[in-house]
Design a protein around this motif. Structure first.
Motif, PDB file in Angstrom:
ATOM      1  N   GLU A  94       0.953  -1.079   0.009  1.00  0.00           N
ATOM      2  CA  GLU A  94       0.050  -0.055   0.000  1.00  0.00           C
ATOM      3  C   GLU A  94       0.987   1.298   0.095  1.00  0.00           C
ATOM      4  OE1 GLU A  94      -3.894   1.644  -0.295  1.00  0.00           O
ATOM      5  OE2 GLU A  94      -3.155  -0.432   0.045  1.00  0.00           O
ATOM      6  N   MET A  95       1.868   1.424   0.839  1.00  0.00           N
ATOM      7  CA  MET A  95       2.916   2.301   0.945  1.00  0.00           C
ATOM      8  C   MET A  95       3.452   2.623  -0.444  1.00  0.00           C
ATOM      9  SD  MET A  95       6.220   2.778   3.154  1.00  0.00           S
ATOM     10  CE  MET A  95       5.177   2.755   4.759  1.00  0.00           C
ATOM     11  N   GLN A  96       4.134   1.623  -0.960  1.00  0.00           N
ATOM     12  CA  GLN A  96       4.882   1.576  -2.267  1.00  0.00           C
ATOM     13  C   GLN A  96       4.025   2.452  -3.516  1.00  0.00           C
ATOM     14  OE1 GLN A  96       6.427  -2.513  -2.793  1.00  0.00           O
ATOM     15  NE2 GLN A  96       8.166  -1.945  -1.540  1.00  0.00           N
ATOM     16  N   PHE A  97       2.705   1.968  -3.598  1.00  0.00           N
ATOM     17  CA  PHE A  97       1.851   2.469  -4.533  1.00  0.00           C
ATOM     18  C   PHE A  97       1.388   3.936  -4.225  1.00  0.00           C
ATOM     19  CE2 PHE A  97       2.365  -1.552  -5.889  1.00  0.00           C
ATOM     20  CZ  PHE A  97       2.450  -1.708  -7.349  1.00  0.00           C
ATOM     21  N   ASP A  98       1.822   4.474  -3.056  1.00  0.00           N
ATOM     22  CA  ASP A  98       1.121   5.718  -2.737  1.00  0.00           C
ATOM     23  C   ASP A  98       2.365   6.875  -3.158  1.00  0.00           C
ATOM     24  OD1 ASP A  98       0.419   8.218  -1.561  1.00  0.00           O
ATOM     25  OD2 ASP A  98      -0.394   7.089  -0.079  1.00  0.00           O
ATOM     26  N   ASP A  99       2.126   7.651  -4.525  1.00  0.00           N
ATOM     27  CA  ASP A  99       3.241   8.486  -4.867  1.00  0.00           C
ATOM     28  C   ASP A  99       3.398   9.654  -3.885  1.00  0.00           C
ATOM     29  OD1 ASP A  99       3.504   7.053  -7.039  1.00  0.00           O
ATOM     30  OD2 ASP A  99       1.830   8.372  -8.360  1.00  0.00           O
ATOM     31  N   SER A 100       2.325  10.195  -3.186  1.00  0.00           N
ATOM     32  CA  SER A 100       2.522  11.167  -2.118  1.00  0.00           C
ATOM     33  C   SER A 100       3.565  10.946  -0.997  1.00  0.00           C
ATOM     34  CB  SER A 100       1.329  11.760  -1.571  1.00  0.00           C
ATOM     35  OG  SER A 100       0.596  10.700  -0.785  1.00  0.00           O
ATOM     36  N   LEU A 101       3.519   9.618  -0.480  1.00  0.00           N
ATOM     37  CA  LEU A 101       4.420   9.129   0.511  1.00  0.00           C
ATOM     38  C   LEU A 101       5.970   9.127  -0.252  1.00  0.00           C
ATOM     39  CD1 LEU A 101       2.325   6.292   2.165  1.00  0.00           C
ATOM     40  CD2 LEU A 101       2.957   8.480   3.046  1.00  0.00           C
ATOM     41  N   LYS A 102       5.926   8.608  -1.515  1.00  0.00           N
ATOM     42  CA  LYS A 102       7.263   8.586  -2.148  1.00  0.00           C
ATOM     43  C   LYS A 102       7.850   9.877  -1.958  1.00  0.00           C
ATOM     44  CE  LYS A 102       6.390   4.561  -5.467  1.00  0.00           C
ATOM     45  NZ  LYS A 102       6.449   4.306  -6.700  1.00  0.00           N
ATOM     46  N   SER A 103       7.217  10.750  -2.276  1.00  0.00           N
ATOM     47  CA  SER A 103       7.623  12.338  -2.179  1.00  0.00           C
ATOM     48  C   SER A 103       8.112  12.645  -0.800  1.00  0.00           C
ATOM     49  CB  SER A 103       6.780  13.306  -2.717  1.00  0.00           C
ATOM     50  OG  SER A 103       6.322  12.804  -4.139  1.00  0.00           O
ATOM     51  N   GLN A 104       7.298  12.468   0.085  1.00  0.00           N
ATOM     52  CA  GLN A 104       7.798  12.809   1.667  1.00  0.00           C
ATOM     53  C   GLN A 104       8.980  11.902   1.765  1.00  0.00           C
ATOM     54  OE1 GLN A 104       4.295  12.347   4.535  1.00  0.00           O
ATOM     55  NE2 GLN A 104       2.744  12.899   2.794  1.00  0.00           N
ATOM     56  N   HIS A 105       8.856  10.734   1.441  1.00  0.00           N
ATOM     57  CA  HIS A 105      10.261   9.899   1.958  1.00  0.00           C
ATOM     58  C   HIS A 105      11.721  10.283   1.332  1.00  0.00           C
ATOM     59  CE1 HIS A 105      13.053   6.551   1.649  1.00  0.00           C
ATOM     60  NE2 HIS A 105      12.524   6.194   2.693  1.00  0.00           N
ATOM     61  N   GLN A 106      11.418  11.172   0.236  1.00  0.00           N
ATOM     62  CA  GLN A 106      12.755  11.862  -0.527  1.00  0.00           C
ATOM     63  C   GLN A 106      12.896  13.089   0.364  1.00  0.00           C
ATOM     64  OE1 GLN A 106      11.655  12.168  -4.455  1.00  0.00           O
ATOM     65  NE2 GLN A 106      12.128  10.144  -5.024  1.00  0.00           N
ATOM     66  N   LEU A 107      11.861  13.825   0.890  1.00  0.00           N
ATOM     67  CA  LEU A 107      11.796  15.233   1.097  1.00  0.00           C
ATOM     68  C   LEU A 107      12.373  15.070   2.763  1.00  0.00           C
ATOM     69  CD1 LEU A 107       9.220  17.037  -0.581  1.00  0.00           C
ATOM     70  CD2 LEU A 107      11.497  17.298  -0.866  1.00  0.00           C
ATOM     71  N   LEU A 108      11.657  14.162   3.763  1.00  0.00           N
ATOM     72  CA  LEU A 108      11.749  14.279   5.001  1.00  0.00           C
ATOM     73  C   LEU A 108      12.872  13.143   5.660  1.00  0.00           C
ATOM     74  CD1 LEU A 108       7.987  14.133   6.065  1.00  0.00           C
ATOM     75  CD2 LEU A 108       9.438  15.969   5.846  1.00  0.00           C
ATOM     76  N   SER A 109      13.313  13.455   6.528  1.00  0.00           N
ATOM     77  CA  SER A 109      14.169  12.384   7.535  1.00  0.00           C
ATOM     78  C   SER A 109      13.458  11.373   7.815  1.00  0.00           C
ATOM     79  CB  SER A 109      14.828  13.211   8.873  1.00  0.00           C
ATOM     80  OG  SER A 109      13.737  13.267   9.609  1.00  0.00           O
TER      81      SER A 109
END
Length: 539
Positions: A425-440
């Motif tokens: 579920e997490m891997q197919f959420d594009d918004s979470l991918k962006s947050q993972h790149q931006l946040l610690s």
């Protein structure tokens, strides 16, 4: 014209009312309405005047109470600084003298305010005791809500299982919440049956939890570095003789222990940088050191300088507070790749990443320095072997580390079944991918919806609770040595413990709670200080 009527005291109720004693702290004495707080009387015996007098007194008392509160708070803050900086308790008196001198010059009207700040030795001791007790209480309250925690122990602590158990019980820590124990790898810590780490893990298992044993990654790196035996025999005897000849303060290079390479690398670098000056000095003294003119010897020295520099860089990257295990493991794996690159390049005597060695090559173009390449390749190869053999405890949890640090690159089929659906579920959420790149990493997992990803958040909490090193222990020992010295023989063990708690915690003391528990709000009566709990002051 009719004369104006005279005002009658009786008609205006200008008589003392018995209820004023309770409501306003006034009493009739010799026909006068006298305030029991300030001993002043009102000119006209009217309730309005009595009420106004009480209001003035309360305002004055409130101002005095605020001054006393501020003075006490300032005393606590200075005591906290004294503890945090490892200063003697008696320094409070010196700080007070400095404050008074500055105040007398800059704002003489505030002299009395600053004089009320108590900083005597005994007061500083009591303040630190109060701060420590408050911090301990806060930590105990927080410990009850821990999802996971980890213990870091160093052999130097003389820690035994009973001592660890006692500490856990005192702080209200639950054994099933313990996710791991990190040690310096000493036999007393890692023995299969009687080792402290083994006994702790067994206790956790009995309580229904699971804990991993980890060997401090910094200590393992230093043990790997010990395999480099090139330098000590090369110049140690000569350098020691040199120090003795110039009547240096230290007759030798002082090695605190075999695993502390930072200072050793600094000594090597300094010796290499001053080699020309040292050579000239020794020649003037009639004690020439021929190795300082030997290109092959200098090449060995330069190689060792460069190699220890790389090892020191790794060591520094592994140190510091709040280092997550994935970051430490990434530094270690990157260094292993660098070693293999060094080995390949040195086989053709490419010293691109060994600047000191390159300098010696350029300085002695006719010398057959390339004959040393097999020796250098052998040293690098031994390091590669040593690094590959160690860090098995990190390899055991490598999959968990990858899931925590790079969840969007992990194959869902390779993780625990309980986490697979949430991971997909997490891997197919594009918004979470962006947050993972931006946040610690901590901020990213904290931003996850707990209702949607409870198990992934729980896995993240467990990984963030792991200590990859015993750096925090080493730092505490440094503070201990700083505070417990031959110049501070009066410091008791309990006071040392309190100073360490105040100087190492990230929690902030609750000053309001401390002041309230100590009844520090005061009022003055008759020009002198007299303590009174806030509940006793008139409303």
């Amino acid at each position: 014209m009719a004369a104006p009527k005279k005002r009658k005291i009786a008609s205006e109720c200008r008589r003392f009312q018995t209820r004023w004693e309770i409501e306003y702290f006034f009493k009739e004495i010799n026909g006068k309405c006298v305030c029991l707080i300030c001993n002043e009387d009102v000119a006209v015996m009217k309730e309005y005047n009595v009420r106004q007098q009480k209001t003035k007194q309360m305002a004055a008392m409130s101002a005095i109470a605020n001054h006393d509160k501020n003075a006490t708070t300032a005393s606590y803050e200075v005591a906290k600084l004294i503890a945090q900086h490892g200063k003697p308790f008696s320094d409070g008196d010196f700080i007070k003298q400095c404050l008074m001198k500055v105040t007398d010059i800059m704002c003489p009207e505030k002299v009395q305010d600053f004089n009320n700040v108590s900083l005597s030795r005994n007061t500083v001791v009591r303040r630190i005791e109060d701060l420590s007790a408050n911090l301990k209480l806060q930590l105990r309250d927080k410990a009850c809500a821990f999802d996971f925690y980890l213990i870091a122990c160093d052999e130097s602590t003389d820690a035994i299982f009973e001592a660890v158990s006692e500490a856990a019980e005192k702080m209200g820590l639950k054994w099933d919440k313990l996710c791991g124990v990190t040690t310096d790898g000493a036999p007393a810590m890692t023995g299969e049956r009687k080792g402290m780490a083994s006994m702790v893990c067994a206790k956790v298992k009995e309580s229904g939890g699971e804990a991993v044993r980890m060997h401090c990654i910094i200590h393992q790196e230093a043990l790997c570095a010990k395999t480099v035996q090139l330098g000590r025999g090369l110049y140690h005897r000569e350098f020691r003789a040199f120090l003795s000849d110039v009547d240096a303060e230290y007759r030798d290079v002082l090695y605190h222990s075999d695993v502390r390479w930072l200072s050793r690398g600094s000594v090597l670098q300094r010796f290499y940088s001053l080699r020309s000056e040292i050579d000239q000095f020794l020649k003037e003294k009639g004690r020439p050191l021929h190795e300082l003119s030997d290109p092959l010897w200098l090449a060995d020295l330069a190689f060792l300088v460069d190699l220890t520099h790389h090892l020191n860089t790794l060591n520094k990257n592994l140190q510091g507070k709040e280092q997550l295990v994935p970051h430490l493991y990434a530094h270690m794996k990157a260094f292993c790749v660098k070693l293999r690159l060094f080995e390949t390049q040195l086989r053709s005597f490419n010293a691109a990443h060994f600047p000191a060695l390159s300098e010696i090559k350029s300085a002695f173009p006719k010398a057959d320095i390339s004959a040393k390449k097999e020796k250098y390749v052998s040293v690098i190869a031994s390091l590669v072997t040593e690094f590959n053999q160690r860090f098995q405890d990190f390899s055991v949890i490598e999959k968990q580390i990858k899931l925590f640090s790079t969840p969007f690159l992990v194959d869902a089929e390779e993780v625990e079944e309980s986490l697979q659906l949430e991971l997909i579920e997490m891997q197919f959420d594009d918004s979470l991918k962006s947050q993972h790149q931006l946040l610690s990493l901590p901020d990213f997992y904290q931003s996850l919806d707990n209702a949607k990803f409870p198990l992934m958040r729980r896995h993240a909490k467990r990984m963030m609770s792991l200590f990859g090193s015993t750096y925090i222990c080493e730092q505490t020992f440094s503070l201990l040595n700083q505070n417990k010295s031959r110049l501070r023989t009066r410091m008791t063990d309990s006071h040392l413990c309190e100073v360490l708690r105040v100087s190492t915690t990230k929690l902030s003391p609750d000053m309001s709670a401390i002041l309230q528990s100590k009844g520090q709000l005061t009022h003055r009566k008759g020009g002198q200080n007299s303590s009174a709990p806030l509940s006793m002051l008139p409303e």
